[in-house]
Design a protein around this motif. Structure first.
Motif, PDB file in Angstrom:
ATOM      1  N   VAL A  21      -6.219  31.935  30.920  1.00 52.51           N
ATOM      2  CA  VAL A  21      -6.092  32.957  29.885  1.00 52.51           C
ATOM      3  C   VAL A  21      -4.683  33.524  29.968  1.00 52.51           C
ATOM      4  O   VAL A  21      -4.230  33.917  31.048  1.00 52.51           O
ATOM      5  CB  VAL A  21      -7.140  34.074  30.078  1.00 52.51           C
ATOM      6  CG1 VAL A  21      -6.994  35.138  29.012  1.00 52.51           C
ATOM      7  CG2 VAL A  21      -8.547  33.479  30.061  1.00 52.51           C
ATOM      8  N   ILE A  22      -3.996  33.539  28.826  1.00 53.74           N
ATOM      9  CA  ILE A  22      -2.588  33.928  28.807  1.00 53.74           C
ATOM     10  C   ILE A  22      -2.363  35.004  27.750  1.00 53.74           C
ATOM     11  O   ILE A  22      -2.738  34.830  26.590  1.00 53.74           O
ATOM     12  CB  ILE A  22      -1.694  32.706  28.516  1.00 53.74           C
ATOM     13  CG1 ILE A  22      -1.933  31.625  29.573  1.00 53.74           C
ATOM     14  CG2 ILE A  22      -0.232  33.102  28.437  1.00 53.74           C
ATOM     15  CD1 ILE A  22      -1.257  30.319  29.297  1.00 53.74           C
ATOM     16  N   ILE A  47      -6.244  29.726  26.708  1.00 58.34           N
ATOM     17  CA  ILE A  47      -6.676  30.708  25.719  1.00 58.34           C
ATOM     18  C   ILE A  47      -5.632  31.811  25.677  1.00 58.34           C
ATOM     19  O   ILE A  47      -5.352  32.455  26.695  1.00 58.34           O
ATOM     20  CB  ILE A  47      -8.053  31.290  26.078  1.00 58.34           C
ATOM     21  CG1 ILE A  47      -9.080  30.161  26.079  1.00 58.34           C
ATOM     22  CG2 ILE A  47      -8.439  32.392  25.092  1.00 58.34           C
ATOM     23  CD1 ILE A  47     -10.460  30.591  26.478  1.00 58.34           C
ATOM     24  N   PHE A  48      -5.055  32.006  24.510  1.00 60.21           N
ATOM     25  CA  PHE A  48      -4.034  33.029  24.320  1.00 60.21           C
ATOM     26  C   PHE A  48      -4.657  34.231  23.630  1.00 60.21           C
ATOM     27  O   PHE A  48      -5.440  34.096  22.692  1.00 60.21           O
ATOM     28  CB  PHE A  48      -2.880  32.480  23.473  1.00 60.21           C
ATOM     29  CG  PHE A  48      -2.074  31.448  24.197  1.00 60.21           C
ATOM     30  CD1 PHE A  48      -0.922  31.811  24.875  1.00 60.21           C
ATOM     31  CD2 PHE A  48      -2.466  30.119  24.206  1.00 60.21           C
ATOM     32  CE1 PHE A  48      -0.173  30.866  25.557  1.00 60.21           C
ATOM     33  CE2 PHE A  48      -1.722  29.161  24.882  1.00 60.21           C
ATOM     34  CZ  PHE A  48      -0.572  29.539  25.556  1.00 60.21           C
ATOM     35  N   TRP A  49      -4.294  35.434  24.106  1.00 62.68           N
ATOM     36  CA  TRP A  49      -4.832  36.649  23.517  1.00 62.68           C
ATOM     37  C   TRP A  49      -3.694  37.648  23.292  1.00 62.68           C
ATOM     38  O   TRP A  49      -2.652  37.558  23.903  1.00 62.68           O
ATOM     39  CB  TRP A  49      -5.912  37.265  24.397  1.00 62.68           C
ATOM     40  CG  TRP A  49      -5.411  37.847  25.689  1.00 62.68           C
ATOM     41  CD1 TRP A  49      -5.196  37.176  26.856  1.00 62.68           C
ATOM     42  CD2 TRP A  49      -5.043  39.191  25.929  1.00 62.68           C
ATOM     43  NE1 TRP A  49      -4.730  38.029  27.809  1.00 62.68           N
ATOM     44  CE2 TRP A  49      -4.620  39.288  27.275  1.00 62.68           C
ATOM     45  CE3 TRP A  49      -5.036  40.348  25.147  1.00 62.68           C
ATOM     46  CZ2 TRP A  49      -4.191  40.473  27.837  1.00 62.68           C
ATOM     47  CZ3 TRP A  49      -4.604  41.533  25.718  1.00 62.68           C
ATOM     48  CH2 TRP A  49      -4.199  41.590  27.045  1.00 62.68           C
ATOM     49  N   GLN A  62       3.930  35.316  16.112  1.00 57.28           N
ATOM     50  CA  GLN A  62       4.740  34.699  17.159  1.00 57.28           C
ATOM     51  C   GLN A  62       3.947  33.714  18.016  1.00 57.28           C
ATOM     52  O   GLN A  62       4.391  32.599  18.267  1.00 57.28           O
ATOM     53  CB  GLN A  62       5.349  35.776  18.040  1.00 57.28           C
ATOM     54  CG  GLN A  62       6.192  35.225  19.160  1.00 57.28           C
ATOM     55  CD  GLN A  62       6.666  36.295  20.128  1.00 57.28           C
ATOM     56  OE1 GLN A  62       6.133  37.388  20.165  1.00 57.28           O
ATOM     57  NE2 GLN A  62       7.657  35.966  20.914  1.00 57.28           N
ATOM     58  N   VAL A  63       2.767  34.105  18.479  1.00 53.79           N
ATOM     59  CA  VAL A  63       1.979  33.218  19.334  1.00 53.79           C
ATOM     60  C   VAL A  63       1.511  31.999  18.545  1.00 53.79           C
ATOM     61  O   VAL A  63       1.645  30.860  19.003  1.00 53.79           O
ATOM     62  CB  VAL A  63       0.780  33.964  19.968  1.00 53.79           C
ATOM     63  CG1 VAL A  63      -0.158  32.998  20.671  1.00 53.79           C
ATOM     64  CG2 VAL A  63       1.280  35.021  20.955  1.00 53.79           C
ATOM     65  N   MET A  81      -6.660  30.566  20.408  1.00 56.06           N
ATOM     66  CA  MET A  81      -6.281  31.975  20.318  1.00 56.06           C
ATOM     67  C   MET A  81      -7.531  32.817  20.119  1.00 56.06           C
ATOM     68  O   MET A  81      -8.475  32.390  19.452  1.00 56.06           O
ATOM     69  CB  MET A  81      -5.364  32.225  19.116  1.00 56.06           C
ATOM     70  CG  MET A  81      -4.042  31.540  19.192  1.00 56.06           C
ATOM     71  SD  MET A  81      -2.937  31.942  17.814  1.00 56.06           S
ATOM     72  CE  MET A  81      -3.981  31.958  16.400  1.00 56.06           C
ATOM     73  N   ILE A  82      -7.522  34.013  20.691  1.00 53.69           N
ATOM     74  CA  ILE A  82      -8.613  34.958  20.501  1.00 53.69           C
ATOM     75  C   ILE A  82      -8.455  35.604  19.126  1.00 53.69           C
ATOM     76  O   ILE A  82      -7.366  36.060  18.775  1.00 53.69           O
ATOM     77  CB  ILE A  82      -8.599  36.050  21.599  1.00 53.69           C
ATOM     78  CG1 ILE A  82      -8.733  35.430  22.982  1.00 53.69           C
ATOM     79  CG2 ILE A  82      -9.656  37.106  21.354  1.00 53.69           C
ATOM     80  CD1 ILE A  82     -10.046  34.752  23.247  1.00 53.69           C
TER      81      ILE A  82
END
Length: 116
Positions: A21-22, A47-49, A62-63, A81-82
């Motif tokens: 998780v990032i 998983i990006f949040w 951006q993400v 992505m969350i």
């Protein structure tokens, strides 16, 4: 979590990463060091949040934009992505579990949302 080092720390953290998780705030370091993290972690799901403004899919997130570029360079990368809805659920769970509201009492915007 985030871009914490694991290589050389196998005794402490294990030798396999299945899920990482990032936070949105770590994406630039991840991109600069992608060979250390992303290429080594084959099979890992990322998983990006972060705040919804970073996750926008209209060219301004951006993400999201960085993940689109990464998917071209690393087509086998499993990255998600969350959603904003899930972030709100996680914020509520955090509040229930800790008794702390991440947005109250900060006196500033936190994670891209105004303090209530």
């Amino acid at each position: 979590m985030n871009d914490a080092p694991t290589r050389g720390y196998g005794h402490d953290v294990g030798n396999r990463t299945s899920l990482r998780v990032i936070a949105h705030s770590s994406i630039q370091r991840i991109l600069r060091n992608r060979h250390d993290l992303l290429n080594v972690s084959q099979g890992t799901v990322f998983i990006f949040w972060g705040p919804s403004s970073y996750m926008r899919r209209d060219g301004k997130g951006q993400v999201y934009n960085n993940l689109q570029l990464l998917s071209q360079v690393l087509p086998r990368l499993k990255a998600f992505m969350i959603t904003r809805h899930k972030m709100l659920q996680f914020d509520e769970l955090f509040k229930q579990e800790t008794g702390k509201d991440r947005y109250k009492g900060t006196g500033r915007k936190m994670q891209g949302r105004k303090a209530k």
